[in-house]
Write a protein that holds these residues in place. Structure first.
Motif, PDB file in Angstrom:
ATOM      1  N   ILE A   1       0.852  -1.193   0.000  1.00  0.00           N
ATOM      2  CA  ILE A   1       0.000   0.000   0.000  1.00  0.00           C
ATOM      3  C   ILE A   1       0.888   1.244   0.000  1.00  0.00           C
ATOM      4  O   ILE A   1       1.701   1.440   0.898  1.00  0.00           O
ATOM      5  N   GLY A   2       0.734   2.063  -1.026  1.00  0.00           N
ATOM      6  CA  GLY A   2       1.508   3.295  -1.145  1.00  0.00           C
ATOM      7  C   GLY A   2       0.598   4.502  -1.019  1.00  0.00           C
ATOM      8  O   GLY A   2      -0.574   4.461  -1.398  1.00  0.00           O
ATOM      9  N   ARG A   3       1.141   5.601  -0.476  1.00  0.00           N
ATOM     10  CA  ARG A   3       0.338   6.821  -0.295  1.00  0.00           C
ATOM     11  C   ARG A   3       1.080   8.035  -0.831  1.00  0.00           C
ATOM     12  O   ARG A   3       2.243   8.246  -0.507  1.00  0.00           O
ATOM     13  N   LYS A   4       0.380   8.794  -1.625  1.00  0.00           N
ATOM     14  CA  LYS A   4       0.934  10.032  -2.183  1.00  0.00           C
ATOM     15  C   LYS A   4       0.220  11.207  -1.527  1.00  0.00           C
ATOM     16  O   LYS A   4      -0.983  11.381  -1.686  1.00  0.00           O
ATOM     17  N   PHE A   5       0.975  11.993  -0.756  1.00  0.00           N
ATOM     18  CA  PHE A   5       0.391  13.156  -0.094  1.00  0.00           C
ATOM     19  C   PHE A   5       0.234  14.304  -1.093  1.00  0.00           C
ATOM     20  O   PHE A   5       0.743  14.255  -2.211  1.00  0.00           O
ATOM     21  N   GLN A   6      -0.472  15.351  -0.668  1.00  0.00           N
ATOM     22  CA  GLN A   6      -0.779  16.453  -1.591  1.00  0.00           C
ATOM     23  C   GLN A   6       0.489  17.176  -2.046  1.00  0.00           C
ATOM     24  O   GLN A   6       0.659  17.464  -3.221  1.00  0.00           O
ATOM     25  N   ARG A   7       1.370  17.477  -1.107  1.00  0.00           N
ATOM     26  CA  ARG A   7       2.619  18.179  -1.469  1.00  0.00           C
ATOM     27  C   ARG A   7       3.672  17.162  -1.892  1.00  0.00           C
ATOM     28  O   ARG A   7       3.919  16.191  -1.166  1.00  0.00           O
ATOM     29  N   PRO A   8       4.298  17.373  -3.044  1.00  0.00           N
ATOM     30  CA  PRO A   8       5.325  16.409  -3.468  1.00  0.00           C
ATOM     31  C   PRO A   8       6.548  16.468  -2.560  1.00  0.00           C
ATOM     32  O   PRO A   8       6.991  17.539  -2.159  1.00  0.00           O
ATOM     33  N   THR A   9       7.073  15.303  -2.183  1.00  0.00           N
ATOM     34  CA  THR A   9       8.284  15.228  -1.362  1.00  0.00           C
ATOM     35  C   THR A   9       9.316  14.423  -2.140  1.00  0.00           C
ATOM     36  O   THR A   9       9.312  13.200  -2.095  1.00  0.00           O
ATOM     37  N   VAL A  10      10.163  15.150  -2.864  1.00  0.00           N
ATOM     38  CA  VAL A  10      11.257  14.523  -3.609  1.00  0.00           C
ATOM     39  C   VAL A  10      12.568  15.112  -3.100  1.00  0.00           C
ATOM     40  O   VAL A  10      12.586  16.148  -2.457  1.00  0.00           O
ATOM     41  N   PHE A  11      13.672  14.428  -3.386  1.00  0.00           N
ATOM     42  CA  PHE A  11      14.992  14.924  -2.971  1.00  0.00           C
ATOM     43  C   PHE A  11      15.471  15.903  -4.039  1.00  0.00           C
ATOM     44  O   PHE A  11      15.921  15.505  -5.109  1.00  0.00           O
ATOM     45  N   GLU A  12      15.336  17.196  -3.752  1.00  0.00           N
ATOM     46  CA  GLU A  12      15.505  18.226  -4.774  1.00  0.00           C
ATOM     47  C   GLU A  12      16.936  18.332  -5.301  1.00  0.00           C
ATOM     48  O   GLU A  12      17.145  18.742  -6.445  1.00  0.00           O
ATOM     49  N   ASP A  13      17.930  17.983  -4.474  1.00  0.00           N
ATOM     50  CA  ASP A  13      19.327  18.079  -4.923  1.00  0.00           C
ATOM     51  C   ASP A  13      19.763  16.857  -5.724  1.00  0.00           C
ATOM     52  O   ASP A  13      20.862  16.830  -6.271  1.00  0.00           O
ATOM     53  N   GLN A  14      18.912  15.836  -5.780  1.00  0.00           N
ATOM     54  CA  GLN A  14      19.228  14.616  -6.517  1.00  0.00           C
ATOM     55  C   GLN A  14      18.534  14.662  -7.885  1.00  0.00           C
ATOM     56  O   GLN A  14      17.513  15.323  -8.049  1.00  0.00           O
ATOM     57  N   THR A  15      19.086  13.943  -8.831  1.00  0.00           N
ATOM     58  CA  THR A  15      18.466  13.883 -10.156  1.00  0.00           C
ATOM     59  C   THR A  15      17.200  13.021 -10.119  1.00  0.00           C
ATOM     60  O   THR A  15      16.958  12.293  -9.148  1.00  0.00           O
ATOM     61  N   VAL A  16      16.436  13.088 -11.192  1.00  0.00           N
ATOM     62  CA  VAL A  16      15.251  12.239 -11.330  1.00  0.00           C
ATOM     63  C   VAL A  16      15.657  10.774 -11.209  1.00  0.00           C
ATOM     64  O   VAL A  16      15.037   9.998 -10.480  1.00  0.00           O
ATOM     65  N   ALA A  17      16.736  10.402 -11.914  1.00  0.00           N
ATOM     66  CA  ALA A  17      17.203   9.005 -11.877  1.00  0.00           C
ATOM     67  C   ALA A  17      17.601   8.595 -10.455  1.00  0.00           C
ATOM     68  O   ALA A  17      17.281   7.481 -10.009  1.00  0.00           O
ATOM     69  N   GLU A  18      18.285   9.485  -9.739  1.00  0.00           N
ATOM     70  CA  GLU A  18      18.724   9.153  -8.371  1.00  0.00           C
ATOM     71  C   GLU A  18      17.525   8.990  -7.431  1.00  0.00           C
ATOM     72  O   GLU A  18      17.522   8.100  -6.572  1.00  0.00           O
ATOM     73  N   ASN A  19      16.512   9.856  -7.579  1.00  0.00           N
ATOM     74  CA  ASN A  19      15.300   9.718  -6.766  1.00  0.00           C
ATOM     75  C   ASN A  19      14.639   8.366  -7.002  1.00  0.00           C
ATOM     76  O   ASN A  19      14.252   7.680  -6.050  1.00  0.00           O
ATOM     77  N   LEU A  20      14.505   7.984  -8.258  1.00  0.00           N
ATOM     78  CA  LEU A  20      13.849   6.712  -8.585  1.00  0.00           C
ATOM     79  C   LEU A  20      14.682   5.518  -8.124  1.00  0.00           C
ATOM     80  O   LEU A  20      14.139   4.526  -7.636  1.00  0.00           O
TER      81      LEU A  20
END
Length: 246
Positions: A83-102
């Motif tokens: 079970i995964g949950r996506k909150f309203q505000r996105p929480t990604v690691f902004e200093d990391q690339t898209v590939a690194e986040n994934l």
């Protein structure tokens, strides 16, 4: 069709206020569902209960092909169960690339020692590329996440959740703050995701819900007030009274 998630007779009170009142809800294994309702209807508390953040006072919550009680599991165990949950505000690691986040989000056996010696494989890189393509960020892999638009950050976070291979995804107001083009892409993404997993979208925006073209559950005062197509529920006099008439 048997239900993937079955919520039965659930109630929960906070300081005497009944946030959820004898709520029953079910969703199939490959189904898209929208949940609407006025502020205070119990939408967030419902998601809190399913993800283990809030324990109900009574009722049952069962999940899976061979149903297990989610009420006996911790938040982390529920996430691992699918079970995964996506909150309203996105929480990604902004200093990391898209590939690194994934890559960080990939579902892998990562105990404390394995993390120390973990090395990315070609299979991991292929999976990251596939996830990025699935959410519409295939050409953004090398870009810093902090440079993405609001909509793109939302898609990246959805991609990070998909990396965990959830069977049920709870998504809170995905269309908020998006441009029209981003909203259209988000609609297509959610519809596509629901072909292989259950997706619950909590949303205020009726036009966005109409685009999803799925079954709608209307909550009011912690209970299900109506259920069916958007046209069906919006013609319901009780729904008009409590939600659309305001």
């Amino acid at each position: 069709m048997s239900a993937l998630l079955e919520v039965s007779g659930v109630s929960v009170s906070f300081d005497g206020f009944r946030a959820i009142n004898n709520l029953s809800f079910s969703i199939g294994a490959a189904e898209l569902r929208a949940i609407i309702g006025p502020n205070g209807a119990g939408k967030t508390t419902f998601m809190d209960i399913v993800t283990g953040k809030t324990r109900p006072d009574e009722g049952t919550v069962r999940f899976g092909a061979r149903p297990v009680s989610l009420l006996s599991l911790s938040e982390a165990q529920i996430a691992r169960a699918g079970i995964g949950r996506k909150f309203q505000r996105p929480t990604v690691f902004e200093d990391q690339t898209v590939a690194e986040n994934l890559t960080m989000a990939l579902k892998a056996a990562r105990g404390p020692f394995r993390v120390l010696f973990w090395k990315e494989t070609q299979a991991d890189r292929d999976r990251v590329a596939a996830l990025a393509a699935e959410v519409g960020l295939g050409d953004q892999l090398a870009r810093k996440s902090g440079e993405l638009s609001h909509g793109q950050k939302q898609w990246l976070e959805i991609g990070m959740l998909l990396a965990q291979e959830p069977r049920l995804l709870l998504v809170d107001e995905p269309a908020a703050g998006m441009t029209l083009a981003e909203r259209e892409h988000t609609t297509a993404l959610l519809v596509d995701m629901a072909k292989t997993r259950a997706v619950v979208v909590v949303e205020h925006d009726m036009e966005f819900v109409r685009r999803l073209n799925c079954k709608v559950t209307v909550l009011h005062e912690g209970s299900v007030l109506a259920e069916g197509s958007l046209d069906h529920v919006t013609r319901n006099p009780d729904v008009i009274d409590v939600y659309l008439g305001r």
